[in-house]
Design a protein around this motif. Structure first.
Motif, PDB file in Angstrom:
ATOM      1  N   GLN A   1     -20.752 -11.044 -18.571  1.00 49.44           N
ATOM      2  CA  GLN A   1     -19.518 -10.953 -19.350  1.00 49.44           C
ATOM      3  C   GLN A   1     -18.522 -10.698 -18.531  1.00 49.44           C
ATOM      4  OE1 GLN A   1     -20.171  -8.897 -23.075  1.00 49.44           O
ATOM      5  NE2 GLN A   1     -18.249  -9.389 -23.628  1.00 49.44           N
ATOM      6  N   VAL A   2     -17.233 -11.086 -18.713  1.00 47.24           N
ATOM      7  CA  VAL A   2     -16.096 -10.792 -18.184  1.00 47.24           C
ATOM      8  C   VAL A   2     -14.922 -10.187 -18.908  1.00 47.24           C
ATOM      9  CG1 VAL A   2     -15.284 -13.348 -18.460  1.00 47.24           C
ATOM     10  CG2 VAL A   2     -14.646 -12.000 -16.368  1.00 47.24           C
ATOM     11  N   GLN A   3     -14.164  -9.263 -18.440  1.00 45.23           N
ATOM     12  CA  GLN A   3     -12.953  -8.847 -19.327  1.00 45.23           C
ATOM     13  C   GLN A   3     -11.894  -9.226 -18.417  1.00 45.23           C
ATOM     14  OE1 GLN A   3     -15.646  -6.406 -18.144  1.00 45.23           O
ATOM     15  NE2 GLN A   3     -16.676  -7.061 -19.877  1.00 45.23           N
ATOM     16  N   LEU A   4     -10.836  -9.516 -19.246  1.00 46.44           N
ATOM     17  CA  LEU A   4      -9.547 -10.032 -18.657  1.00 46.44           C
ATOM     18  C   LEU A   4      -8.390  -9.383 -19.229  1.00 46.44           C
ATOM     19  CD1 LEU A   4     -10.204 -13.891 -19.479  1.00 46.44           C
ATOM     20  CD2 LEU A   4     -10.630 -12.762 -17.343  1.00 46.44           C
ATOM     21  N   VAL A   5      -7.532  -9.079 -18.095  1.00 50.43           N
ATOM     22  CA  VAL A   5      -6.124  -8.450 -18.471  1.00 50.43           C
ATOM     23  C   VAL A   5      -5.013  -9.315 -17.953  1.00 50.43           C
ATOM     24  CG1 VAL A   5      -4.779  -6.210 -18.323  1.00 50.43           C
ATOM     25  CG2 VAL A   5      -7.239  -6.132 -18.726  1.00 50.43           C
ATOM     26  N   GLU A   6      -3.958  -9.825 -18.802  1.00 48.05           N
ATOM     27  CA  GLU A   6      -2.845 -10.246 -18.366  1.00 48.05           C
ATOM     28  C   GLU A   6      -1.665  -9.367 -18.290  1.00 48.05           C
ATOM     29  OE1 GLU A   6      -4.733 -12.933 -22.038  1.00 48.05           O
ATOM     30  OE2 GLU A   6      -4.459 -10.749 -21.489  1.00 48.05           O
ATOM     31  N   SER A   7      -0.856  -9.974 -17.463  1.00 49.27           N
ATOM     32  CA  SER A   7       0.405  -9.203 -16.895  1.00 49.27           C
ATOM     33  C   SER A   7       1.384 -10.243 -16.503  1.00 49.27           C
ATOM     34  CB  SER A   7       0.209  -8.014 -15.819  1.00 49.27           C
ATOM     35  OG  SER A   7      -0.333  -8.581 -14.814  1.00 49.27           O
ATOM     36  N   GLY A   8       2.563  -9.788 -16.317  1.00 50.39           N
ATOM     37  CA  GLY A   8       3.712 -10.422 -15.708  1.00 50.39           C
ATOM     38  C   GLY A   8       4.778 -11.145 -16.751  1.00 50.39           C
ATOM     39  N   GLY A   9       4.570 -11.277 -18.044  1.00 50.13           N
ATOM     40  CA  GLY A   9       5.377 -11.529 -18.887  1.00 50.13           C
ATOM     41  C   GLY A   9       6.701 -11.006 -18.881  1.00 50.13           C
ATOM     42  N   GLY A  10       7.581 -11.459 -19.814  1.00 51.26           N
ATOM     43  CA  GLY A  10       8.985 -11.034 -19.888  1.00 51.26           C
ATOM     44  C   GLY A  10      10.060 -11.863 -20.280  1.00 51.26           C
ATOM     45  N   LEU A  11      11.233 -11.552 -20.353  1.00 52.96           N
ATOM     46  CA  LEU A  11      12.323 -12.281 -20.610  1.00 52.96           C
ATOM     47  C   LEU A  11      13.037 -13.132 -19.496  1.00 52.96           C
ATOM     48  CD1 LEU A  11      14.455 -13.108 -22.914  1.00 52.96           C
ATOM     49  CD2 LEU A  11      15.784 -11.131 -22.243  1.00 52.96           C
ATOM     50  N   VAL A  12      13.160 -14.312 -19.575  1.00 52.06           N
ATOM     51  CA  VAL A  12      13.706 -15.251 -18.494  1.00 52.06           C
ATOM     52  C   VAL A  12      14.754 -16.272 -19.191  1.00 52.06           C
ATOM     53  CG1 VAL A  12      11.778 -16.699 -18.447  1.00 52.06           C
ATOM     54  CG2 VAL A  12      13.246 -16.502 -16.240  1.00 52.06           C
ATOM     55  N   GLN A  13      15.725 -16.509 -18.240  1.00 49.78           N
ATOM     56  CA  GLN A  13      16.810 -17.533 -18.811  1.00 49.78           C
ATOM     57  C   GLN A  13      16.093 -18.827 -18.626  1.00 49.78           C
ATOM     58  OE1 GLN A  13      20.588 -16.930 -16.585  1.00 49.78           O
ATOM     59  NE2 GLN A  13      21.165 -15.064 -18.229  1.00 49.78           N
ATOM     60  N   PRO A  14      16.704 -19.886 -19.312  1.00 48.62           N
ATOM     61  CA  PRO A  14      16.256 -21.250 -19.155  1.00 48.62           C
ATOM     62  C   PRO A  14      16.383 -21.681 -17.846  1.00 48.62           C
ATOM     63  CG  PRO A  14      17.332 -21.039 -21.318  1.00 48.62           C
ATOM     64  CD  PRO A  14      17.554 -19.724 -20.589  1.00 48.62           C
ATOM     65  N   GLY A  15      15.372 -22.052 -17.323  1.00 47.41           N
ATOM     66  CA  GLY A  15      15.461 -22.832 -15.783  1.00 47.41           C
ATOM     67  C   GLY A  15      14.889 -21.797 -14.727  1.00 47.41           C
ATOM     68  N   GLY A  16      14.714 -20.495 -15.238  1.00 53.16           N
ATOM     69  CA  GLY A  16      14.049 -19.658 -14.474  1.00 53.16           C
ATOM     70  C   GLY A  16      12.533 -19.510 -14.144  1.00 53.16           C
ATOM     71  N   SER A  17      12.084 -18.750 -13.389  1.00 51.14           N
ATOM     72  CA  SER A  17      10.578 -18.561 -13.040  1.00 51.14           C
ATOM     73  C   SER A  17       9.687 -17.404 -13.746  1.00 51.14           C
ATOM     74  CB  SER A  17      10.414 -18.970 -11.850  1.00 51.14           C
ATOM     75  OG  SER A  17      10.994 -20.313 -11.539  1.00 51.14           O
ATOM     76  N   LEU A  18       8.680 -17.389 -13.449  1.00 53.98           N
ATOM     77  CA  LEU A  18       7.837 -16.154 -13.910  1.00 53.98           C
ATOM     78  C   LEU A  18       6.409 -16.597 -13.325  1.00 53.98           C
ATOM     79  CD1 LEU A  18       8.527 -14.866 -17.685  1.00 53.98           C
ATOM     80  CD2 LEU A  18       8.628 -13.545 -15.592  1.00 53.98           C
ATOM     81  N   ARG A  19       5.839 -15.471 -12.890  1.00 51.62           N
ATOM     82  CA  ARG A  19       4.506 -15.510 -12.551  1.00 51.62           C
ATOM     83  C   ARG A  19       3.533 -14.501 -13.468  1.00 51.62           C
ATOM     84  NH1 ARG A  19       1.289 -14.654  -6.809  1.00 51.62           N
ATOM     85  NH2 ARG A  19       1.531 -12.450  -7.451  1.00 51.62           N
ATOM     86  N   LEU A  20       2.826 -15.101 -14.006  1.00 54.18           N
ATOM     87  CA  LEU A  20       1.810 -14.506 -14.930  1.00 54.18           C
ATOM     88  C   LEU A  20       0.394 -14.306 -13.978  1.00 54.18           C
ATOM     89  CD1 LEU A  20       1.803 -15.898 -18.232  1.00 54.18           C
ATOM     90  CD2 LEU A  20       3.416 -14.222 -17.357  1.00 54.18           C
ATOM     91  N   SER A  21      -0.156 -13.035 -14.185  1.00 54.46           N
ATOM     92  CA  SER A  21      -1.405 -12.887 -13.458  1.00 54.46           C
ATOM     93  C   SER A  21      -2.500 -12.404 -14.679  1.00 54.46           C
ATOM     94  CB  SER A  21      -1.391 -11.545 -12.523  1.00 54.46           C
ATOM     95  OG  SER A  21      -0.539 -11.678 -11.849  1.00 54.46           O
ATOM     96  N   CYS A  22      -3.798 -12.925 -14.406  1.00 57.13           N
ATOM     97  CA  CYS A  22      -5.103 -12.527 -15.158  1.00 57.13           C
ATOM     98  C   CYS A  22      -5.975 -11.895 -14.262  1.00 57.13           C
ATOM     99  CB  CYS A  22      -5.534 -13.831 -15.682  1.00 57.13           C
ATOM    100  SG  CYS A  22      -7.014 -13.670 -16.812  1.00 57.13           S
ATOM    101  N   ALA A  23      -6.048 -10.492 -14.440  1.00 55.20           N
ATOM    102  CA  ALA A  23      -6.930  -9.869 -13.734  1.00 55.20           C
ATOM    103  C   ALA A  23      -8.321  -9.586 -14.149  1.00 55.20           C
ATOM    104  CB  ALA A  23      -6.682  -8.407 -13.375  1.00 55.20           C
ATOM    105  N   ALA A  24      -9.572  -9.924 -13.654  1.00 50.22           N
ATOM    106  CA  ALA A  24     -10.847 -10.013 -14.348  1.00 50.22           C
ATOM    107  C   ALA A  24     -11.604  -8.868 -13.633  1.00 50.22           C
ATOM    108  CB  ALA A  24     -11.644 -11.176 -13.945  1.00 50.22           C
ATOM    109  N   SER A  25     -12.671  -8.524 -14.570  1.00 55.78           N
ATOM    110  CA  SER A  25     -13.560  -7.502 -14.185  1.00 55.78           C
ATOM    111  C   SER A  25     -14.873  -7.833 -14.787  1.00 55.78           C
ATOM    112  CB  SER A  25     -13.199  -6.113 -14.368  1.00 55.78           C
ATOM    113  OG  SER A  25     -13.045  -5.766 -15.960  1.00 55.78           O
ATOM    114  N   GLY A  26     -15.963  -7.028 -14.332  1.00 46.16           N
ATOM    115  CA  GLY A  26     -17.291  -7.067 -15.126  1.00 46.16           C
ATOM    116  C   GLY A  26     -18.278  -7.935 -14.744  1.00 46.16           C
TER     117      GLY A  26
END
Length: 122
Positions: A1-26
């Motif tokens: 089995q695997v456990q997942l934790v997301e991070s990196g979200g937030g508020l961004v203006q149109p045309g902008g960029s974000l990078r999300l992360s998904c960290a796994a364990s287990g």
């Protein structure tokens, strides 16, 4: 089995960029394909990108050319680079895992994280 934790979200203006992360364990991370999905208020969850254990990506048409999925198996982490963001990209973003070689067409809804909010607004 695997456990997942997301991070990196937030508020961004149109045309902008974000990078999300998904960290796994287990578990043995490399045997899992990882997918990123999103769910906006009042809408069904939409699978937008999948990457196999070997690093082969596939995308939904709605994000093709703007989003890029990648993974670092040594860090047990999958990333979703989101560029040219639009207000319609606003949603809670979730990652999930499934054993085997999966694609945007065949990824099953198993082993979900808790989600991270992305808001695209001026």
């Amino acid at each position: 089995q695997v456990q997942l934790v997301e991070s990196g979200g937030g508020l961004v203006q149109p045309g902008g960029s974000l990078r999300l992360s998904c960290a796994a364990s287990g578990s043995i991370f490399g045997i899992y394909s990882i997918g990123w999905s999103r769910q906006a208020p009042g809408k069904q969850r939409e699978l937008v990108a999948v990457i196999t254990g070997g690093g082969s990506p596939s995308y939904a048409d709605s994000v093709k050319g703007r989003f890029s999925i990648s993974r670092d198996n040594t860090k047990k982490t999958v990333y979703l680079q989101m560029n040219s963001l639009k207000p319609e990209d606003t949603a809670v973003y979730y990652c999930n895992a499934a054993q085997g070689h999966r694609s945007i067409v065949t990824m099953p809804p198993t082993y979900w994280g808790q989600g991270t909010q992305v808001t695209v607004s001026s």
